[in-house]
Design an enzyme around this catalytic site. Sequence first.
Site, mmCIF file in Angstrom:
data_model
loop_
_atom_site.group_PDB
_atom_site.id
_atom_site.type_symbol
_atom_site.label_atom_id
_atom_site.label_comp_id
_atom_site.label_asym_id
_atom_site.label_seq_id
_atom_site.Cartn_x
_atom_site.Cartn_y
_atom_site.Cartn_z
ATOM 1 N N TYR A 178 -10.473 65.774 17.075
ATOM 2 C CA TYR A 178 -9.124 66.196 17.348
ATOM 3 C C TYR A 178 -8.335 65.884 16.128
ATOM 4 O O TYR A 178 -8.732 65.491 15.334
ATOM 5 C CB TYR A 178 -8.733 65.145 18.454
ATOM 6 C CG TYR A 178 -9.148 65.898 19.927
ATOM 7 C CD1 TYR A 178 -8.857 67.045 20.401
ATOM 8 C CD2 TYR A 178 -10.247 64.923 20.433
ATOM 9 C CE1 TYR A 178 -9.103 67.408 21.514
ATOM 10 C CE2 TYR A 178 -10.708 65.455 21.636
ATOM 11 C CZ TYR A 178 -10.076 66.583 22.410
ATOM 12 O OH TYR A 178 -10.683 67.433 23.496
ATOM 13 N N ARG A 216 -10.251 55.481 21.306
ATOM 14 C CA ARG A 216 -11.355 56.337 21.419
ATOM 15 C C ARG A 216 -11.958 56.571 20.180
ATOM 16 O O ARG A 216 -11.192 57.158 18.998
ATOM 17 C CB ARG A 216 -10.720 57.619 21.829
ATOM 18 C CG ARG A 216 -12.078 58.351 22.638
ATOM 19 C CD ARG A 216 -12.114 58.080 23.933
ATOM 20 N NE ARG A 216 -13.002 58.901 24.824
ATOM 21 C CZ ARG A 216 -14.417 59.088 24.867
ATOM 22 N NH1 ARG A 216 -14.944 58.117 24.496
ATOM 23 N NH2 ARG A 216 -14.796 59.826 25.863
ATOM 24 N N ARG A 231 -18.122 61.317 34.519
ATOM 25 C CA ARG A 231 -18.171 62.400 35.462
ATOM 26 C C ARG A 231 -18.931 61.623 36.686
ATOM 27 O O ARG A 231 -18.795 62.013 37.919
ATOM 28 C CB ARG A 231 -19.264 63.506 34.920
ATOM 29 C CG ARG A 231 -18.541 64.483 34.186
ATOM 30 C CD ARG A 231 -19.508 65.297 33.161
ATOM 31 N NE ARG A 231 -20.281 64.495 32.364
ATOM 32 C CZ ARG A 231 -21.608 64.969 31.691
ATOM 33 N NH1 ARG A 231 -21.892 66.049 31.838
ATOM 34 N NH2 ARG A 231 -21.781 64.079 30.977
ATOM 35 N N CYS A 278 -24.034 68.979 34.943
ATOM 36 C CA CYS A 278 -24.076 70.151 34.866
ATOM 37 C C CYS A 278 -22.407 70.699 34.093
ATOM 38 O O CYS A 278 -22.520 71.861 33.719
ATOM 39 C CB CYS A 278 -24.001 70.990 36.092
ATOM 40 S SG CYS A 278 -22.825 70.540 37.290
ATOM 41 N N CYS A 325 -15.949 68.770 40.880
ATOM 42 C CA CYS A 325 -17.190 68.140 40.700
ATOM 43 C C CYS A 325 -17.895 69.071 41.365
ATOM 44 O O CYS A 325 -17.666 69.507 42.683
ATOM 45 C CB CYS A 325 -17.253 66.914 40.975
ATOM 46 S SG CYS A 325 -19.115 66.354 41.183
ATOM 47 N N LYS A 371 -34.210 67.314 34.391
ATOM 48 C CA LYS A 371 -33.496 67.540 35.549
ATOM 49 C C LYS A 371 -33.875 66.496 36.498
ATOM 50 O O LYS A 371 -33.650 66.720 37.660
ATOM 51 C CB LYS A 371 -34.010 69.048 36.117
ATOM 52 C CG LYS A 371 -33.769 70.075 35.147
ATOM 53 C CD LYS A 371 -32.254 70.354 34.878
ATOM 54 C CE LYS A 371 -31.721 71.035 36.138
ATOM 55 N NZ LYS A 371 -32.016 72.300 36.225
ATOM 56 N N ALA A 387 -37.060 78.413 61.712
ATOM 57 C CA ALA A 387 -35.833 78.896 62.791
ATOM 58 C C ALA A 387 -36.167 80.268 63.419
ATOM 59 O O ALA A 387 -36.404 81.068 62.594
ATOM 60 C CB ALA A 387 -34.657 78.800 62.121
#
Length: 667
Positions: free
Chosen positions: A182, A230, A342, A368, A384, A452, A479
């Site tokens: 930035y 930061r 997140r 993700c 989310c 994953k 079912a």
Amino acid sequence: MNKKYKALFEPFKINNLEIKNKFFMAPMATPATSDVHGAYTYDSMEYYVERAKGGVGLIITGANWVESNIEKHIDAFFPSPTKMPNVYQKVAIEITDRVHAFDSKIFLQLTAGLGRSAIPHALSGGCVAPSPISNRWLPDVECRELTTQEVEEIVKKFAQSAKIAKDSGFDGVEIHAVHEGYLLDCFTMTLFNKRTDKYGGDLKGRLTFAIEIVQTIKKACGPDFPVILRFSIKSYIKALRQGGLPEEEFEELGRDVSEALQAAKILEEAGYDAFDADAGTYDSWYWAHPPMYFKKGLYLPLTEQLKKVVNVPVMVAGRMEDPDMAIKALEDGKLDAVGLGRQLLTDPEYPNKLKNDEVENIRPCLGCHDGCFARLLQGGRGSCAVNPECGRELFVGITPAIKSKNVVVVGGGPAGMEAARVSALRGYKVTLFEATNNLGGELVIGGVPSFKEDDRALIKWYEHQMKALSVDVKLNTKATKENIKTLNPDLVYIAEGSEPVKLNLPGIDSEKVVNAGDVLSGKKTVGEKCVIIGGGLVGCELALHLKSNNHNVTIVEAMQDILKSGAPMAPMNEWMLRDLLAFNKIELITNTCISKIIDAGAIVTSNGEEKIISADNIIIAVGFKSKNTIFEELKYDYSKIFNLGDGKKVRNIRAAIWDAYEVARSM
């Protein structure tokens, strides 16, 4: 409380401010919204308050503009304390009052601006920078160089903004940022800063902007008012608009670790009270917003070095949600506070659940970016993928039903399990039919690759919810019209999922042809040399999985490029996946169609020319189609029957879960 994690719930201090535990909410702009006056909206208030209720010790907001006349921004992109202070403070004071009610602290993040990293639609004027340099997203657009007077004006605006923050009840401010490329970060790097005034030159000169910011805030707000920074420890810029991977050897063009450690000592001396540390820039975007392809705790090797040279707290987010890893990092002196970004979108109750020894109830983040960042980039509200309530607290929610109902759910994939969960939370009696011997649907197969693991964790979370909520799960039970009828349901949710698309080609019945799902599930084994037909997400992730298991892999894609079929990926995930394919030397053949399977491999056609690609196995990964079988049988038998998830339309996990949540909470 589990004694193992006790140290995570002991307080720590920033300056003289005591934080009740060592968890902080990392700054994220995606779910928070602002109005045209530059003030936070009331739904943003609920979003922050929900995280305070969840037990986090410190909340750091997303970025707030300190000014909008030098770098001109569109309205309602970020909040701004200085735009209309009287309007801003009315909501800000409500936010801080309500957050403080739960004994949480809250810092306001203030930004110098986006600089060359500015996404074009965020600006109402041209982009600015320390020196003339092209925009990150538009290589043909050059950013204007700021004058010395303009930089000094931005510094003054920091002091004004911080004073408004303090008067509004914020407990401190975070400066955004010597991080992510930035505007302020660009001033610190020789790659972007060619200035000859006081804001350029050697390292101390390039840090002058950041130094003046903290010093002017301290003058305006007092020495005890916390100001944190930061701070990216390493830029990972291999080339403009090209990042470097963790195992990759390359020449760092941005800030390397050795310079960052020197800078940190200078910045601490200038007055910064803590470092909120990470890595990466928009040129290496996946470092600053790590996808699931990264290992957990990816910044810890860097923050361990930072801890050795500074005396103020080092705060670390970045896939830190594993509590065992977090407590070990704390014990090993790699951090002072654990950041959850997140993960607090996915489950705002994470700290309370961990404290109360309810780890199995913590809903996992998938890494993700689909519900948070990608949705924002598509023009929607950041939220989310697996928590539809995130950022939407004011207008969604699960309320107990007045009258109990019998609910039947067909299919135990994400959509089916979410419909069952929400229905059970409302007080309904729920029966779920799953034809296989396990819950999870396509998540079971998608969760096989080592990277994953969070897909696998989500299945376990849902399994636990089914038991805790007394959902009658009937595994290995297909079912039928008859067994559904015997339950006399008031509501029927069909979530049968999808099945792979089959190709009709000469030789397709050959034993060497296998389906991607069968390879991932272990039903089929493949030889050393594999050709994957289909360069979508499934094909590309399968290629990485096979390569990690010592297979030689080629991807053949009919379109001009890979990863263009199905729902669009978040940019950071897509870019890292592409870089991983290249780094692992996985051959990509695009604009090419398979025409025939032969003993030697496959015949493919590109631009009218045929050629043979040799392979031990041909793996089909060309997509999925909805099943939609029993829904067609039952749709006229019940007045309240809903087709959900991939059984309705093949999309992605976010769409499947959100649809199921919305329907089930409303019925």
